[in-house]
Scaffold this active site. Sequence first.
Site, PDB file in Angstrom:
ATOM      1  CE  LYS A  88     -11.589  -8.146 -57.172  1.00 11.54           C
ATOM      2  NZ  LYS A  88     -10.863  -9.436 -57.098  1.00 11.54           N
ATOM      3  N   GLY A 104      -6.039  -5.207 -48.453  1.00 14.48           N
ATOM      4  CA  GLY A 104      -5.056  -5.605 -49.468  1.00 14.48           C
ATOM      5  C   GLY A 104      -3.806  -4.768 -49.329  1.00 14.48           C
ATOM      6  CD  GLU A 109      -6.321  -3.312 -41.460  1.00 19.40           C
ATOM      7  OE1 GLU A 109      -6.992  -2.473 -40.861  1.00 19.40           O
ATOM      8  OE2 GLU A 109      -5.091  -3.460 -41.289  1.00 19.40           O
ATOM      9  CB  CYS A 112      -1.752  -7.563 -42.863  1.00 19.14           C
ATOM     10  SG  CYS A 112      -3.274  -8.091 -42.140  1.00 19.14           S
ATOM     11  CD  GLU A 124       2.745  -6.047 -45.979  1.00 19.22           C
ATOM     12  OE1 GLU A 124       2.245  -5.459 -46.946  1.00 19.22           O
ATOM     13  OE2 GLU A 124       2.091  -6.433 -44.995  1.00 19.22           O
TER      14      GLU A 124
END
Length: 513
Positions: free
Chosen positions: A195, A247, A269, A303, A404
């Site tokens: 997905k 994600g 991750e 990231c 973040e």
Amino acid sequence: MSALTLLEYKSSKRRQKKLTLKKPYLNFIGGVWKKSSTDRIFVNVNPANTDDVVGVFPYSGKQDVDQAVMSAEKAFDQWRKMPAPKRGEILFRSGQLLEKQKEALAKLMTREMGKPLRETRGDVQEAIDTAYYIAGEGRRLLGQTTTSELPNKLAMTVRMPIGVCGIITPWNFPIAVPSWKIYPALICGNTMVFKPAEDTPASACMFVEILEKAGVPKGVINLVHGGPSTGELIVHHPKTRLISFTGSSEVGSIIGEACGRMIKNCSMEMGGKNAQIVMDDADLDLAIEGAVWGAFGTTGQRCTATSRIIVHKDIYETFKRRLVKRAKTLRLGDGLNEKIDVGPLINKSQHQKVKAYMGVAKQDGAKLELGGGIPRGAGYKKGYFFEPTIFSEVTPNMRIAQEEIFGPVTALIRIKNLDEAVKVLNSTDYGLSSSIFTRDINKAMVAVRDIEAGLTYVNGPTIGAEVHLPFGGVKKTGNGHREAGSTVLDIFTEWKSVFVDYSGKLQKAQMDE
Ligand code: ADP
């Protein structure tokens, strides 16, 4: 999402008309491209120009996920028994097809998620490198042979595939990140339900078409489009044995919790709050180029993006002045234009989030040195553009130094020495990437030893992983796994210890005879 619900999109008549001209994209289940069982769809738009509709996609539901898992389960036995070098040949062919389609894929990807063409070309290249590297694993997948404590007995380890994997991916590396998961899963003999992120489903379709063309048998890879609830169905399906997710940390903790309860393998991750240290003996030209690329490449939506720059006090002012000067030269705009350095943000909610951080930074006492807003001008009106932004006088505990942001925003922090630099670098919940610019090998090696992160670059930016080295992070960035490199095989296989007794008699381990 740059993906809009139908209702949001149809808010204008002109748009409605355009939409009816679009043929909806399909799911790929059991080797067949097919409609979803639900009536729900979502609209994927170009973040540089939201009038440009990339496609209309099904928002898949339970029946679709059930079918996809079932077809993956059915395909598993034959796929796991195909010799791994043969599976490798299919992967190799897919790498060749990716090379042929590199430009088309890059263009589609830029249109879909905004990063400049040279970066989307790099994204495809990363998938090509992964295809070739992992194809070679078909002739390795090494285990161990070892001694036995008993005579006439052989001991060894072999890798077993896990079964049906759920592959749930983000939008910032639409081909590279899926390839990091799908290729190793395939070479190890697993089947899967994939997905992709709702912001980049068209790139995912093209990738799956390539895998199909390369000869991946039907049912081995199944693609279902959709959003969080589709992902949840995959995670909660009793027949998915492993979830591989990249994600946000928020979603990661939900997925991790569900997998924990179901006792399901899970590799995740997630976020980062990466920093570049610049010592007083650094090559400043290099450190500035590194910072600009690390902070503003992919519009800061990696990231591994450099969202903090930790600078020695003796060069802080010079570094700041020169960094601002250099960042001013960056050209912001539609990534399809070859001259552009920085594209738009991915979607409206990300645009709003980055904007909101400007207020947060100022309230906390940070000083705005560059950017900080939505650029003016006709070319920016229809996209989610945001100016490259630099804050100075940031202290380690400010929110912009801890959270973040995932945008073109970086924070300058002043430090006195290496010890303080490393402490500041380590003072966040995350631990993905890091870097140090210094000409002193002793300082570099101390940093390598003491920085808590999965990646440390010496005299290089925090971005720029290579596919044959482990990729992942510590603390809240990951849950102890490493993608890429040979370590990724440990995610997609289980070990079996094998004992072969050729003594002809019953031998008992650990018994005093
Ligand atoms: P980002 O913030 O980078 O968009 P997210 O963590 O929100 O990342 O999403 C990453 C992927 O996880 C996407 O494919 C998204 O649809 C999926 N996802 C989001 N929420 C869930 C959930 N609760 N369960 C499973 N998958 C989810």
